[in-house]
Design a protein around this motif. Structure first.
Motif, PDB file in Angstrom:
ATOM      1  N   THR A  18       0.832  -1.201   0.000  1.00  0.00           N
ATOM      2  CA  THR A  18       0.000   0.000   0.000  1.00  0.00           C
ATOM      3  C   THR A  18       0.864   1.247   0.000  1.00  0.00           C
ATOM      4  O   THR A  18       2.058   1.208   0.299  1.00  0.00           O
ATOM      5  CB  THR A  18      -0.920   0.058   1.228  1.00  0.00           C
ATOM      6  N   ILE A  41       0.517  -4.130   4.121  1.00  0.00           N
ATOM      7  CA  ILE A  41      -0.095  -2.841   4.444  1.00  0.00           C
ATOM      8  C   ILE A  41       0.973  -2.028   5.165  1.00  0.00           C
ATOM      9  O   ILE A  41       1.541  -2.485   6.153  1.00  0.00           O
ATOM     10  CB  ILE A  41      -1.343  -3.020   5.322  1.00  0.00           C
ATOM     11  N   VAL A  56     -10.666  -4.944   5.112  1.00  0.00           N
ATOM     12  CA  VAL A  56      -9.743  -5.650   4.221  1.00  0.00           C
ATOM     13  C   VAL A  56     -10.465  -6.935   3.803  1.00  0.00           C
ATOM     14  O   VAL A  56     -10.724  -7.792   4.647  1.00  0.00           O
ATOM     15  CB  VAL A  56      -8.407  -5.985   4.924  1.00  0.00           C
TER      16      VAL A  56
END
Length: 107
Positions: A18, A41, A56
């Protein structure tokens, strides 16, 4: 650029890691949906002090959640659904005083 952004929904994004969330301090809702290549992440998610909802879902390659999720003091709802490689949760998750909903469906 994203200082006032309140909601970020990433669906079917083909990225492994991310973005850095440092410049998004106003986020209250963050979603990763069907991000099949996502493996990580970013730890900067822990800086999102206003985040109330994290979702998620169907992130098949995501193996772990960052420990910094334990610093999300405003988090009320955490949905980790159909993420089959997630085998454990951060220890500090239990310290989230605002958490009202934890959904681990098929994870």
């Amino acid at each position: 650029a994203f200082q006032r952004l309140k909601v970020l929904s990433l669906s079917q994004v083909e990225t492994k890691i991310t973005l850095d969330f440092t410049n998004m301090p106003s986020l209250v809702k963050l979603q990763f949906l069907h991000c099949s290549a996502l493996t990580t992440i970013d730890e900067s998610i822990g800086k999102l002090k206003n985040l109330t909802h994290l979702d998620v879902c169907l992130c098949d390659l995501l193996g772990t959640l960052p420990d910094s999720i334990g610093r999300l003091s405003s988090l009320e709802a955490l949905h980790i659904r159909h993420c089959h490689k997630v085998s454990s949760l951060p220890e500090r998750l239990g310290e989230l005083g605002s958490l009202k909903m934890l959904d681990l469906t098929a994870t």
